[in-house]
Design a protein around this motif. Structure first.
Motif, PDB file in Angstrom:
ATOM      1  N   UNK A  69       1.343   6.871  -6.686  1.00 15.73           N
ATOM      2  CA  UNK A  69       0.295   7.854  -6.960  1.00 15.73           C
ATOM      3  C   UNK A  69       0.823   9.274  -6.803  1.00 15.73           C
ATOM      4  N   UNK A  70       1.671   9.475  -5.790  1.00 17.75           N
ATOM      5  CA  UNK A  70       2.245  10.804  -5.585  1.00 17.75           C
ATOM      6  C   UNK A  70       3.134  11.210  -6.753  1.00 17.75           C
ATOM      7  N   UNK A  71       3.878  10.233  -7.288  1.00 15.81           N
ATOM      8  CA  UNK A  71       4.732  10.538  -8.423  1.00 15.81           C
ATOM      9  C   UNK A  71       3.918  10.882  -9.666  1.00 15.81           C
ATOM     10  N   UNK A  72       2.744  10.259  -9.800  1.00 15.62           N
ATOM     11  CA  UNK A  72       1.878  10.550 -10.944  1.00 15.62           C
ATOM     12  C   UNK A  72       1.219  11.916 -10.807  1.00 15.62           C
ATOM     13  N   UNK A  73       0.881  12.320  -9.576  1.00 14.12           N
ATOM     14  CA  UNK A  73       0.156  13.558  -9.331  1.00 14.12           C
ATOM     15  C   UNK A  73       1.072  14.567  -8.656  1.00 14.12           C
ATOM     16  N   UNK A  74       1.642  15.537  -9.402  1.00 15.17           N
ATOM     17  CA  UNK A  74       2.572  16.512  -8.794  1.00 15.17           C
ATOM     18  C   UNK A  74       1.939  17.293  -7.674  1.00 15.17           C
ATOM     19  N   UNK A 111       0.824  -1.205   0.000  1.00 16.24           N
ATOM     20  CA  UNK A 111       0.000   0.000   0.000  1.00 16.24           C
ATOM     21  C   UNK A 111       0.857   1.253   0.000  1.00 16.24           C
ATOM     22  N   UNK A 112       1.957   1.230   0.782  1.00 10.05           N
ATOM     23  CA  UNK A 112       2.852   2.374   0.820  1.00 10.05           C
ATOM     24  C   UNK A 112       3.490   2.608  -0.548  1.00 10.05           C
ATOM     25  N   UNK A 113       3.874   1.516  -1.215  1.00  8.57           N
ATOM     26  CA  UNK A 113       4.475   1.657  -2.539  1.00  8.57           C
ATOM     27  C   UNK A 113       3.469   2.225  -3.534  1.00  8.57           C
ATOM     28  N   UNK A 114       2.216   1.736  -3.471  1.00  5.34           N
ATOM     29  CA  UNK A 114       1.183   2.259  -4.361  1.00  5.34           C
ATOM     30  C   UNK A 114       0.943   3.735  -4.099  1.00  5.34           C
ATOM     31  N   UNK A 115       0.978   4.104  -2.818  1.00  9.41           N
ATOM     32  CA  UNK A 115       0.763   5.499  -2.449  1.00  9.41           C
ATOM     33  C   UNK A 115       1.867   6.388  -3.011  1.00  9.41           C
ATOM     34  N   UNK A 116       3.123   5.908  -2.916  1.00 12.37           N
ATOM     35  CA  UNK A 116       4.238   6.672  -3.457  1.00 12.37           C
ATOM     36  C   UNK A 116       4.121   6.801  -4.974  1.00 12.37           C
TER      37      UNK A 116
END
Length: 402
Positions: free
Chosen positions: A191-196, A184-189
């Protein structure tokens, strides 16, 4: 006849096979008792370590890595469960062997009573007393007790096996939970990289554990700042219409140059800051509050902060904590820092006297003797009241605010 009766009494209690059976059981019980005492002492020592670790975490929660200390406490608790289960199994085994020992003694006593004629002598078909039958009875009792003892051992082995299986299953489930959390943490990171925009925002609805103070709610700060003259107004944002001023404008959905610049500033644990909690609802507006950084996590774009509210009306250990990022924080200079004077007419973000809330204000003048700043806060333009604020609590007004 008398000779035959004397001989038929056979070996007394504590002799022969019965003695070996009793001695073996008693020695086994003594060994089990020693092992159980060692386990109980280990359990007591583990309890003292748990209490010491809990006390240490309570006293040093602001100066230690809470996750590392919690892992140490969890390890001690698991060790305690294991040693307590071991002690319990040993005590149960001792009680079982004592039951067996009592049964052996009872059978021996009954056999001796029969041999002495206390329960009536048995006779062979030829009329003689059954002296040899007593030895057979004792041997039979010993065999039954040995079988019972073996059965107890098998049951104990089965319990140990079941316990090991449970521990393996719990370990497997714990590993799966940790793996799921990491994913989940990796997925969250990702998502952050996709959304500036997410780099300059909070981590979601969980960033503010409780609704932050809004509106006219002010909090006494003691003598942080005094006021010039009689203060005849309430803090800003009361019944004044400031819909086009300062913080009343909802934050932009995308970060601009000013917020990006703030996001690159690094804050340290223990540093005082002005921070702006994320509102519970997108249409709500929150103020800037005085707080202190109590935890820093992550590096680079993933760097996040935990800030504790400085509300003096709440004990330090009960004050609300917020998760935030650098673009929602402004550093407060340390006491005694050499700061440049503020210019007349400059728009600033300042701590309102006797509160922990920052508001938009205009610089009127600076007291050369004390360095304190005379301000007119937004919403008090018509009252003629000026507020005196310590220089370090007069901050640059965020340029990304309209």
């Amino acid at each position: 006849m008398s000779n035959r009766n004397r001989n038929s009494r056979g070996p007394g209690r504590g002799n022969g096979n019965s003695q070996g059976e009793e001695v073996h059981l008693w020695n086994s019980v003594k060994d089990e008792i020693k092992a159980a005492l060692e386990s109980i002492n280990a359990s007591n020592g583990n309890t003292r370590e748990i209490l010491a670790q809990d006390s240490y975490m309570t006293k040093n929660k602001d100066s230690t890595d809470s996750q590392t200390e919690e892992d140490k406490l969890s390890e001690l608790l698991r060790a305690g469960v294991k040693v307590n289960e071991s002690a319990k199994a040993q005590i149960e085994s001792i009680l079982e062997q004592l039951d067996v020992l009592r049964a052996v003694q009872k059978n021996i006593e009954e056999a001796e009573s029969q041999a002495l004629g206390l329960t009536g002598p048995r006779e062979r078909p030829g009329g003689s007393l059954s002296g040899p039958g007593r030895a057979g009875s004792v041997r039979g009792a010993g065999a039954r007790e040995r079988e019972l003892h073996k059965e107890r051992e098998r049951e104990r082995e089965q319990r140990d096996k079941d316990r090991d299986n449970r521990e393996r299953e719990e370990k497997r489930e714990r590993t799966e939970r940790e793996r799921e959390k990491e994913n989940k943490e990796k997925e969250k990171e990702k998502e952050k990289e996709k959304d500036p925009a997410s780099l300059y925002d909070f981590d979601g609805a969980g960033d503010s554990p409780v609704p932050s103070p809004m509106g006219n709610h002010t909090r006494k700060l003691g003598s942080v700042a005094g006021s010039a003259g009689t203060r005849d107004s309430v803090p800003p944002r009361g019944d004044q219409d400031t819909s086009e001023k300062g913080d009343s404008v909802p934050p932009d959905t995308m970060p601009n140059a000013a917020s990006i610049a703030r996001s690159k500033i690094l804050y340290n644990k223990g540093q005082e800051v002005a921070f702006k909690p994320k509102p519970a609802n997108p249409t709500d507006v929150t103020d800037w509050y005085l707080g202190r950084v109590i935890q820093v996590t992550g590096e680079g774009k993933s760097r996040r902060y935990k800030v504790q509210d400085a509300d003096p009306d709440v004990p330090a250990e009960e004050r609300t904590e917020f998760r935030t990022s650098a673009n929602s924080m402004i550093g407060v200079p340390e006491a005694g820092a050499d700061l440049k004077p503020r210019s007349k007419g400059e728009i600033v973000l300042a701590l309102y006297p006797d509160s922990t809330t920052f508001y938009k204000a205009e610089v009127i003048s600076t007291d050369a003797a004390t360095g304190k700043v005379n301000l007119r806060f937004e919403g008090e333009e018509n009252s003629g009241t000026l507020q005196v604020v310590e220089r370090r609590f007069v901050l640059d007004y965020p340029k990304d605010k309209k």
